[in-house]
Design a protein around this motif. Structure first.
Motif, PDB file in Angstrom:
ATOM      1  N   LYS A 283      33.208  33.792   2.615  1.00  0.00           N
ATOM      2  CA  LYS A 283      32.928  32.857   3.700  1.00  0.00           C
ATOM      3  C   LYS A 283      31.537  33.059   4.289  1.00  0.00           C
ATOM      4  O   LYS A 283      30.995  32.150   4.908  1.00  0.00           O
ATOM      5  N   TYR A 284      30.980  34.246   4.117  1.00  0.00           N
ATOM      6  CA  TYR A 284      29.759  34.597   4.820  1.00  0.00           C
ATOM      7  C   TYR A 284      28.640  34.916   3.833  1.00  0.00           C
ATOM      8  O   TYR A 284      28.856  35.043   2.627  1.00  0.00           O
TER       9      TYR A 284
ATOM     10  N   ASP B 220      41.503  37.242  -5.297  1.00  0.00           N
ATOM     11  CA  ASP B 220      41.003  36.985  -3.952  1.00  0.00           C
ATOM     12  C   ASP B 220      39.885  37.932  -3.544  1.00  0.00           C
ATOM     13  O   ASP B 220      39.093  37.617  -2.665  1.00  0.00           O
ATOM     14  N   GLU B 221      39.837  39.124  -4.148  1.00  0.00           N
ATOM     15  CA  GLU B 221      38.844  40.120  -3.759  1.00  0.00           C
ATOM     16  C   GLU B 221      37.499  39.844  -4.425  1.00  0.00           C
ATOM     17  O   GLU B 221      37.439  39.397  -5.573  1.00  0.00           O
ATOM     18  N   ILE B 222      36.438  40.138  -3.692  1.00  0.00           N
ATOM     19  CA  ILE B 222      35.089  39.967  -4.247  1.00  0.00           C
ATOM     20  C   ILE B 222      34.771  41.071  -5.236  1.00  0.00           C
ATOM     21  O   ILE B 222      34.228  40.832  -6.319  1.00  0.00           O
ATOM     22  N   CYS B 223      35.129  42.313  -4.884  1.00  0.00           N
ATOM     23  CA  CYS B 223      34.898  43.449  -5.782  1.00  0.00           C
ATOM     24  C   CYS B 223      35.916  44.529  -5.464  1.00  0.00           C
ATOM     25  O   CYS B 223      35.837  45.171  -4.409  1.00  0.00           O
TER      26      CYS B 223
ATOM     27  N   THR C  27      34.443  46.078  -0.819  1.00  0.00           N
ATOM     28  CA  THR C  27      33.965  44.980   0.017  1.00  0.00           C
ATOM     29  C   THR C  27      34.385  45.162   1.467  1.00  0.00           C
ATOM     30  O   THR C  27      35.502  45.605   1.744  1.00  0.00           O
ATOM     31  N   SER C  28      33.490  44.821   2.375  1.00  0.00           N
ATOM     32  CA  SER C  28      33.803  44.863   3.802  1.00  0.00           C
ATOM     33  C   SER C  28      33.049  43.743   4.509  1.00  0.00           C
ATOM     34  O   SER C  28      32.108  43.168   3.964  1.00  0.00           O
ATOM     35  N   ILE C  29      33.499  43.434   5.729  1.00  0.00           N
ATOM     36  CA  ILE C  29      32.820  42.457   6.568  1.00  0.00           C
ATOM     37  C   ILE C  29      32.119  43.219   7.686  1.00  0.00           C
ATOM     38  O   ILE C  29      32.736  44.043   8.362  1.00  0.00           O
ATOM     39  N   VAL C  30      30.839  42.982   7.871  1.00  0.00           N
ATOM     40  CA  VAL C  30      30.076  43.690   8.892  1.00  0.00           C
ATOM     41  C   VAL C  30      29.452  42.680   9.849  1.00  0.00           C
ATOM     42  O   VAL C  30      29.267  41.507   9.509  1.00  0.00           O
TER      43      VAL C  30
ATOM     44  N   THR D 197      23.196  41.138  13.715  1.00  0.00           N
ATOM     45  CA  THR D 197      22.537  40.068  14.471  1.00  0.00           C
ATOM     46  C   THR D 197      23.543  38.992  14.892  1.00  0.00           C
ATOM     47  O   THR D 197      23.291  37.802  14.760  1.00  0.00           O
ATOM     48  N   GLU D 198      24.722  39.468  15.350  1.00  0.00           N
ATOM     49  CA  GLU D 198      25.787  38.615  15.883  1.00  0.00           C
ATOM     50  C   GLU D 198      26.359  37.652  14.842  1.00  0.00           C
ATOM     51  O   GLU D 198      26.985  36.664  15.182  1.00  0.00           O
ATOM     52  N   LYS D 199      26.131  37.929  13.589  1.00  0.00           N
ATOM     53  CA  LYS D 199      26.704  37.113  12.521  1.00  0.00           C
ATOM     54  C   LYS D 199      27.468  38.000  11.560  1.00  0.00           C
ATOM     55  O   LYS D 199      27.068  39.124  11.284  1.00  0.00           O
ATOM     56  N   LYS D 200      28.564  37.477  11.062  1.00  0.00           N
ATOM     57  CA  LYS D 200      29.335  38.223  10.070  1.00  0.00           C
ATOM     58  C   LYS D 200      28.653  38.130   8.712  1.00  0.00           C
ATOM     59  O   LYS D 200      28.157  37.070   8.329  1.00  0.00           O
ATOM     60  N   GLN D 201      28.656  39.238   7.996  1.00  0.00           N
ATOM     61  CA  GLN D 201      28.143  39.271   6.632  1.00  0.00           C
ATOM     62  C   GLN D 201      29.094  40.071   5.745  1.00  0.00           C
ATOM     63  O   GLN D 201      29.788  40.972   6.212  1.00  0.00           O
ATOM     64  N   THR D 202      29.092  39.723   4.483  1.00  0.00           N
ATOM     65  CA  THR D 202      29.896  40.455   3.512  1.00  0.00           C
ATOM     66  C   THR D 202      29.039  41.549   2.882  1.00  0.00           C
ATOM     67  O   THR D 202      27.928  41.292   2.430  1.00  0.00           O
TER      68      THR D 202
END
Length: 332
Positions: free
Chosen positions: A179-180, A217-220, A237-240, A243-248
């Motif tokens: 998504k990110y 469903d998993e990216i890696c 994989t994790s979501i971090v 700068t106030e935005k989600k990134q993978t």
């Protein structure tokens, strides 16, 4: 221009001095067809790389180098006595070591090995040519024998794992399922995971079944199976927040992946037709633990106290532009 042999404690070294009768076009170098057999040492300038060796070494095989030493092949010798060979000198040391020892370790890279082969063919070193061709053929046979199945459905995956008598390593790789945007190093780490999968597939070919899933469903995510059940899982994989935005973020935990691959080798013998494989088929596989479960929670197939080791990448603190720390949030 004439050749002179200068005496030394170690023997004679080929040197060249200028002749007054030489024309201006030949000042500094000259084509020579004379024999070097009367000298002990030879100085070679191969494409700018300098080598110092003996006539005896160059004459070990019936090659172009031997013909240079006995004078049957014309060569260029500069004013300092260097025999000039207009070839790339990158692999010439390897050729000399082959002549000295009769064998030599070859490069791991197929491209470099093919370069060595071309040089060996140019210098007519038939022993090294055969060594290169044999090694290339062995590597091609290994590549042909290493078959990596591509998963197209969940049922196919379950059946393949349940009926396989060898341990199984699965890499789930679906870059589009995101998504990110990705962090700066994620693409490189994703590629490193894929390259490691290929390397492990070659290294443990015949002992472990490696399968690739590009529909999950998993990216890696790496999964490790033995006796038809999941033994461990390494999610990369994790979501971090940055700068106030989600990134993978995709990590490359190479040591952990290699360790889990070695761990499942204990399942490579004596699997037989146990109940683990059938239970996997009947249950529809091992489900991932729900939110709030620890890394070792989630019962294994067939009931009992069997557990799956689930290893996630380490939690990091990301900082935004204002310097505020943000904790990593992992994807469910």
């Amino acid at each position: 221009m004439s050749a002179e042999a200068s005496g030394s404690s170690g023997g004679n070294v080929v040197t060249v001095s200028g002749s007054a009768a030489s024309s201006s076009s030949h000042v500094g170098e000259e084509k020579a067809g004379r024999s070097l057999a009367g000298s002990k040492y030879v100085k070679l300038n191969v494409g700018g790389t300098l080598h110092y060796t003996t006539v005896q070494t160059l004459s070990k095989e019936d090659s172009l180098l031997r013909s240079i030493c006995d004078g049957s092949t014309e060569v260029t010798i500069d004013s300092e006595g260097w025999v000039v060979l207009d070839r790339c000198g990158r692999h010439f040391s390897l050729l000399l070591n082959f002549l000295r020892d009769g064998t030599v370790p070859l490069p791991e890279s197929t491209r470099e090995l093919e370069e060595v082969l071309k040089e060996a063919q140019y210098y007519r070193l038939q022993g090294l040519v055969q060594h290169c061709l044999t090694t290339l053929q062995k590597r091609r046979d290994v590549c042909r024998g290493c078959h990596i199945p591509m998963i197209t459905s969940a049922k196919e995956e379950q059946r393949m794992i349940a009926t396989c008598r060898k341990p199984v390593v699965k890499l789930q790789n679906n870059r589009g399922n995101n998504k990110y945007s990705y962090t700066s190093n994620s693409d490189d780490n994703l590629l490193k995971n894929i390259e490691l999968f290929d390397k492990l597939g070659l290294r443990f070919n015949g002992r472990v079944l490696f399968i690739k899933d590009v529909l999950g469903d998993e990216i890696c995510c790496w999964s490790f199976y033995g006796e038809g059940r999941k033994i461990a899982e390494v999610c990369c994989t994790s979501i971090v927040y940055a700068t106030e935005k989600k990134q993978t973020k995709v990590e490359f935990p190479e040591a952990r992946i290699f360790e889990e691959t070695l761990n499942i080798l204990i399942y490579e013998n004596g699997r037989g037709s146990g109940s683990g494989g059938m239970a996997l088929l009947e249950s529809g596989g091992v489900s991932s633990p729900g939110v709030g479960q620890s890394e070792e929670e989630g019962a294994g197939v067939g009931g009992g106290d069997r557990r799956v080791r689930r290893i996630h990448v380490r939690r990091h603190i990301m900082h935004d532009e204002r310097g505020h720390g943000q904790q990593t949030v992992y994807k469910d």
